[in-house]
Design an enzyme around this catalytic site. Sequence first.
Site, mmCIF file in Angstrom:
data_model
loop_
_atom_site.group_PDB
_atom_site.id
_atom_site.type_symbol
_atom_site.label_atom_id
_atom_site.label_comp_id
_atom_site.label_asym_id
_atom_site.label_seq_id
_atom_site.Cartn_x
_atom_site.Cartn_y
_atom_site.Cartn_z
ATOM 1 N N CYS A 59 51.462 25.161 -6.280
ATOM 2 C CA CYS A 59 50.124 24.601 -6.439
ATOM 3 C C CYS A 59 49.729 23.816 -5.182
ATOM 4 C CB CYS A 59 50.036 23.769 -7.708
ATOM 5 S SG CYS A 59 48.345 23.512 -8.286
ATOM 6 N N HIS A 119 52.621 27.092 -12.265
ATOM 7 C CA HIS A 119 53.462 26.043 -12.833
ATOM 8 C C HIS A 119 54.344 26.662 -13.912
ATOM 9 C CE1 HIS A 119 51.628 22.661 -10.821
ATOM 10 N NE2 HIS A 119 50.417 23.055 -11.190
#
Length: 508
Positions: free
Chosen positions: A333, A437
């Site tokens: 991310c 994630h």
Amino acid sequence: MLAKTLMLQGTASHVGKSVITAAFCRLFAREGYRVAPFKAQNMSNNSFVTRDGGEMGRAQVFQAQAAGVEPHVDMNPILLKPGADTSAQVVVLGQPINTMDVKQYHDYQKIGYEAVKGALSRLRAQYDLVVIEGAGSPAEINLRGRDIVNMKVAKLANAPVFLIGDIERGGVFASLVGTMSLLTPSERKHIRGFIINKFRGDASLLDSGYKFLEKRTHRPVLGTLPYLFGLTIDEEDAVSIKSQSLISNLQSLKIGVIHLPHISNATDFAPLSETPDVDLYYIESPNTFGTPDVVIIPGTKSTVADYQWMQRQGLIDCIHAHAKHGGWMIGICGGYQMMGREVKDEAGIESGGAVTGLNLLPVVTTFESRKQLTQVEAVCLIPELSGARVRGYEIHQGRTRADGDTVEAFKITRLFDHQVNQSDGAGTLKLFGTYLHGLFDHSDFRGAYLNCLRQHKGLAPLPPHAYDTRAKNFDQLADWLQDYLDMRQVRKIVGMKKVDSLAKFSLM
């Protein structure tokens, strides 16, 4: 019939409320009861995307998994995601409302409390038991007037409260008595017993303290829980920093995570620490960089600000040297964004400004107002890991585009319940970035990646069953309560009978 309720409150933050809540969820779910966790308000950057596209705290996800139920935003109706010292993004019933400072949020709390009431009501209509977690301490004088997570919820749910004290911090009897003395008479009525947590040694040494506490408060000590060693838990806040071992173990896989000031979803790495031969530690400066096999740059709530922090700390040079000498790297991310050529936040979505990135991947990121919240399934496209599966989620407002002939890292095959064919990430086995994630939550990808690293180091691979530890951990938590609490008294207070004939259901 409405579900029964049990609430866990503490004398302070980090006394073990989240873990004990998960343990109670597992214990009663194991007996066949339908159990749901609940926390009215969380402040955490460790979050998760639910099946219906809502965002909630990871601690309640962990508790839901312990109970064997699907996580839902009703289990955590308000999530505060701090991005600076004085403001946070406010997420209500899974959706971001706005970024607010303290005063703005205080003005909003009456509206937020309506969401809390609705969420708790819906859970109680669906389950047999709702196990509720408080926040911090219920006796904070300056916060009592704005409480929507501790005693106000206990009253709303008519819940018996077990007050938890952390003996590791010292002064546990003073903190329990002090908390009771600062509560109002109507609040004290909810406290039905005490749990002492994180004890090391012979619990009989506490007998005189028990007698004093019970005589002073007229409440029973339900038990003393010993310190849990080696059990990986999804924490509400950023995970505790583990320093690098001074004695290098050549048989271990050394993975260093950059401990960013605004680190988010630090739970991404919990599955790695569950693996027997992985030494996971956190890096804050060149002095703690060490000699990792893999460096991970994690997610962050403030990509630009945290990249500038890495520059000030002198970590950029360490990372470049690591990559230059063939060290492995992963960016997740915000970490993926930092590994590119440039990160632009001209709209001020996070902290504003723009920075030149690490230039390790040929990608450029631009922040946009729309937030991506999705559950995904993906397969890895990196040749050495080709076909390894990932189940995870995306939470980001950056859009990353590749320059030139970039090798995609993953193919997303499913968004929620829809089949898709989308690319994600970029890079090679030794150096890649991704928006996924939960990358290591799935044992398929985790096992494939770590076995490639073992092969690189000349170590033998581990079999697949070495990674299936989470269900065992949940059962260990339930056994922990069963062994050290007076469960007869607990059941009497909560009103839950132990019925061995209840139909068992599958728990992960």
